[in-house]
Write a protein that holds these residues in place. Structure first.
Motif: not given
Length: 272
Positions: A77, A113, A133, A268
């Motif tokens: 991340w 993403n 991501k 996340s």
């Protein structure tokens, strides 16, 4: 890079202090030609491995390309600003670079993403935060994560404390040369009430953190989304500054990370 995107505040209010003396602008470049210019104004050259959590982000969208910064917060991340991801289709992430053109490696990911804050509002610069991501990376001396603030610190204002900003933004308001080295500078956190005198209380809410920019030292174009760190902890994300330039002495503003710890964890799974 692109020139500043000027945010037109169209919110009418009769209350004094709500509307800004200066229209806030994101340090994101908006010229038609994709290029990457400059560095933090009047900053210092970083040395290798000094900011292993710093990444460069080269975005590509229908309206061109632009450069931002970001922070590694986990193996998979990166945290950056919503105004950086807004309108982009792809991003190439530069890891472990001190010399901008010589990263340890890069990854390219699509907009599917990343998670841009669902309530991001460009006009008032609300919720200027996004998560990207990435494929998992292996940490090293050159590539590593930065800690998020502890939950207990979410009410800290950090006023009077000196934090460090880093990035490849413009070196001056007249700069046109491409930056070679990652730049950094120390900046002192100021009261939001002081920052509101420039940008108004509709823009400078409790979810914003501001710093003073003495002697023309500030974040600038190309630094958007990059880190503001205190004691190896990420407390801010470069968000906006004055339309009059980076060296005029106006406050620079960041998204206050402590205000988004729950949002980061929800999206996340990462917490301090």
């Amino acid at each position: 890079m692109k020139v500043f995107v000027v945010l037109v505040l169209a919110i009418a209010s009769a209350s004094a202090g709500l509307l800004p003396q200066a229209v806030p602008v994101h340090p994101r470049d908006s010229t038609a030609k994709p290029s990457i210019n400059g560095r933090i104004t009047n900053g210092k050259n970083a040395v290798a491995d000094q900011f292993p959590y710093q990444v460069g982000l080269s975005f590509l969208g229908l309206k061109g390309s632009w450069w931002c910064g970001g922070s590694i917060i986990d193996n998979s991340w990166v945290l950056t600003a919503a105004h950086c991801t807004s309108g982009a289709s792809y991003v190439t992430i530069y890891y472990g670079a001190t010399v901008r053109t010589s990263p340890q490696y890069t990854q390219t990911v699509s907009s599917s993403n990343w998670i841009q804050h669902e309530n991001y509002v460009s006009l008032t610069v609300r919720n200027d935060i996004s998560l990207i991501k990435t494929p998992s990376v292996t940490f090293s001396a050159s590539v590593n994560k930065i800690a998020l603030p502890a939950i207990a610190s979410r009410y800290s204002t950090y006023v009077g404390q000196t934090a460090v900003a880093s990035g490849w933004g413009l070196t001056s308001d007249t700069a046109s040369a491409v930056a070679k080295d990652l730049q950094y500078t120390d900046l002192t956190v100021i009261e939001n009430s002081v920052c509101q005198k420039t940008f108004g209380s509709l823009v400078v809410t409790s979810r914003v953190i501001c710093v003073a920019t003495p002697k023309g030292t500030s974040t600038c174009q190309g630094d958007s989304g990059g880190p503001l760190a205190l004691d190896s902890t990420l407390i801010g994300i470069t968000s906006f500054g004055s339309p009059d330039g980076c060296e005029v002495g106006a406050p620079a503003a960041f998204t206050r990370v402590t205000s988004y710890l729950d949002w980061i964890k929800t999206n996340s799974g990462i917490s301090a």
